[in-house]
Scaffold this motif. Structure first.
Motif, PDB file in Angstrom:
ATOM      1  N   UNK A   1     -23.799  35.033 -88.607  1.00 50.16           N
ATOM      2  CA  UNK A   1     -23.530  33.847 -87.798  1.00 50.16           C
ATOM      3  C   UNK A   1     -22.046  33.538 -87.932  1.00 50.16           C
ATOM      4  N   UNK A   2     -21.307  33.657 -86.841  1.00 48.40           N
ATOM      5  CA  UNK A   2     -19.856  33.464 -86.851  1.00 48.40           C
ATOM      6  C   UNK A   2     -19.511  32.182 -86.113  1.00 48.40           C
TER       7      UNK A   2
ATOM      8  N   UNK B   1     -25.199  39.712 -84.190  1.00 52.71           N
ATOM      9  CA  UNK B   1     -23.950  38.973 -84.351  1.00 52.71           C
ATOM     10  C   UNK B   1     -23.993  37.776 -83.410  1.00 52.71           C
ATOM     11  N   UNK B   2     -24.214  36.597 -83.974  1.00 52.10           N
ATOM     12  CA  UNK B   2     -24.337  35.370 -83.208  1.00 52.10           C
ATOM     13  C   UNK B   2     -23.025  34.590 -83.320  1.00 52.10           C
ATOM     14  N   UNK B   3     -22.373  34.342 -82.195  1.00 50.61           N
ATOM     15  CA  UNK B   3     -21.052  33.704 -82.176  1.00 50.61           C
ATOM     16  C   UNK B   3     -21.199  32.307 -81.583  1.00 50.61           C
TER      17      UNK B   3
ATOM     18  N   UNK C   1     -14.264  30.505 -89.369  1.00 44.90           N
ATOM     19  CA  UNK C   1     -12.833  30.751 -89.311  1.00 44.90           C
ATOM     20  C   UNK C   1     -12.339  30.368 -87.918  1.00 44.90           C
ATOM     21  N   UNK C   2     -11.098  30.748 -87.596  1.00 45.24           N
ATOM     22  CA  UNK C   2     -10.500  30.350 -86.323  1.00 45.24           C
ATOM     23  C   UNK C   2      -9.670  31.496 -85.766  1.00 45.24           C
ATOM     24  N   UNK C   3      -9.325  31.367 -84.487  1.00 46.20           N
ATOM     25  CA  UNK C   3      -8.514  32.384 -83.826  1.00 46.20           C
ATOM     26  C   UNK C   3      -7.042  32.264 -84.193  1.00 46.20           C
ATOM     27  N   UNK C   4      -6.572  31.038 -84.443  1.00 47.21           N
ATOM     28  CA  UNK C   4      -5.166  30.850 -84.781  1.00 47.21           C
ATOM     29  C   UNK C   4      -5.005  29.544 -85.543  1.00 47.21           C
ATOM     30  N   UNK C   5      -3.889  29.360 -86.217  1.00 48.51           N
ATOM     31  CA  UNK C   5      -3.705  28.129 -86.994  1.00 48.51           C
ATOM     32  C   UNK C   5      -3.493  26.918 -86.099  1.00 48.51           C
TER      33      UNK C   5
END
Length: 465
Positions: free
Chosen positions: A75-76, A161-163, A207-211
């Motif tokens: 789980x993302x 993979x669950x997003x 988490x994240x794609x960018x700060x």
């Protein structure tokens, strides 16, 4: 690989926010752009020392260890932007636990047998987390929301993979950012509750794609360097913003694939056809896409060609949009229009009535045309589209929730009751009716209760009987 002296993973204590606040001190000293990553699962792993920046190769090693020995259902929670400061500012790091916006996240970490906290993951590495997990599991991501997850049945033996895409505040209004982070935490809580009810082991990653904040290094230099450092920091900040905008401009946001693309025009009573496939797909082919655009609610894909059916300039345009529908309680995307623009003339086909799919999925169809079982309809009876035929064979398209260069789960246009299935059902029904009639006639036969003996007297049956 992590150093040999790294401590083994342990249960997160109740002072989780204070722990992140201490890591924030190390984070400031590096002056780079990082994104935190939090992972919790049923298997233990080793964590890097506090203050260490995790690069892409090391992050891949951590994920590989977790996915090799841990559950295959991942789980993302992928947020648009996130920095360690979000936890220190909104996580009640200084004793104000009632102000924390992460109660569900902290509860999930406390109830997990092991947790991996990476407070400083380099930005390019965090952006590749989805692709790394997808490559390891060898499965396509499913973009979900809590409502669709409750209808899904997971299997511990098959990977999934669950997003869950989570938004972030605009950065100008701290209160709006806090409210949005609180809503994201509610989503995490709902997902964790659903996963517990399914009783399937899983690995969760946040988490994240960018700060969300890239001025930490600038703020550190301003505090110790004075006015000149302030000018240097502002210059660096502008350079980083331009670089981020350039990278975002190069990000893939629309995916299209087809086995065949062709257009035909009616001239002098006959159809003249042109195949666009060789100039659109294949090795070494780079179609011209200028004029294309996309955002959260609308997308426009423009394929530019030259010398098509004696037209010097020719464009094939796909216009798509997505919005929330209250009846189904979810978001759907539709292919609103397909346009042919040639030498200043525009032919428009409407497709929103037949071509649609959930916003998290891609759309696939074996055949999309405007003349044979049409899914595309000319906008009006006077539109130039009535002089054109368009044909897309084995087409798949996705314009929203695109991650990398792989399609999401496909929503196929073919319904369950296709013409072939209907013919089979009708034929079977006819055979069943004939068989039923024959059995019924056989059951109506009656055996005679009297028989004539040729050697004896004839049987006389009185009329009174």
């Amino acid at each position: 690989m992590a150093p040999a002296r790294t401590p083994h993973l342990r249960r997160i204590p109740l002072h989780f926010s204070l722990f992140l606040a201490l890591l924030h001190i190390f984070h400031l000293c590096h002056g780079e752009e990082q994104v935190p990553l939090i992972l919790w699962t049923s298997e233990g792993q080793s964590a890097p020392p506090a203050g260490h920046i995790v690069e892409q190769q090391q992050l891949s090693s951590y994920l590989e260890k977790v996915l090799n020995v841990g559950p295959k259902n991942v789980v993302l929670f992928l947020q648009d932007k996130m920095s360690i400061e979000d936890f220190t500012m909104y996580g009640g790091a200084f004793g104000n636990k009632q102000d924390s916006v992460y109660p569900n996240l902290e509860s999930a970490l406390r109830s997990s047998s092991s947790v991996l906290v990476l407070p400083s993951v380099s930005w390019p590495s965090s952006n590749a987390v989805l692709a790394q997990i997808q490559d390891h599991l060898e499965t396509s991501p499913l973009y979900m929301d809590p409502e669709t997850l409750s209808q899904l049945r997971l299997n511990a033996s098959s990977p999934a993979l669950l997003v869950f895409r989570l938004s972030y505040g605009n950065g100008a209004d701290l209160l709006s950012a806090k409210d949005i982070l609180s809503e994201n935490d509610e989503v995490i809580g709902q997902v964790m509750s659903i996963m517990k009810t399914q009783a399937v082991p899983f690995t969760a990653v946040y988490t994240a794609l960018r700060p969300s904040r890239v001025t930490a290094a600038a703020a550190w230099e301003v505090g110790v360097g004075g006015g000149r450092s302030l000018l240097q920091a502002r210059h660096r900040e502008r350079e980083r913003e331009r670089e981020r905008q350039r990278k975002e401009g190069e990000k893939t946001c629309i995916l299209l694939w087809a086995k065949g693309l062709s257009v035909s025009i009616l001239r002098s009573g006959r159809w003249e056809e042109h195949d666009l496939t060789p100039s659109t797909f294949g090795e070494g082919v780079s179609p011209k896409l200028h004029g294309s655009s996309c955002d959260r609610s609308r997308a426009r894909l423009v394929l530019n060609y030259e010398n098509v059916l004696d037209h010097r300039s020719f464009k094939l345009i796909f216009g798509m949009s997505q919005r929330h529908y209250k009846v189904s309680a979810r978001r759907w995307f539709t292919l609103d229009v397909v346009e042919l623009e040639y030498d200043g003339t525009k032919a428009t086909f409407n497709g929103s009535r037949h071509i649609y799919a959930p916003a998290e999925y891609s759309y696939r169809c074996e055949s999309v045309t405007n003349y044979r079982w049409p899914l595309l309809v000319p906008r009006s009876s006077k539109d130039p589209a009535n002089q054109w035929r368009v044909s897309f064979q084995d087409i798949q398209i996705q314009a929203f929730n695109v991650s990398g260069r792989d399609f999401s789960y496909a929503s196929d246009c073919a319904g369950f009751f296709s013409p072939g299935i209907w013919m089979g059902l009708m034929t079977s029904l006819l055979m069943v009716l004939v068989l039923t009639y024959g059995v019924h006639m056989i059951m109506q036969l009656r055996t005679m209760d009297r028989f004539d003996d040729p050697k004896g007297p004839a049987i006389s049956v009185p009329q009174t009987e």
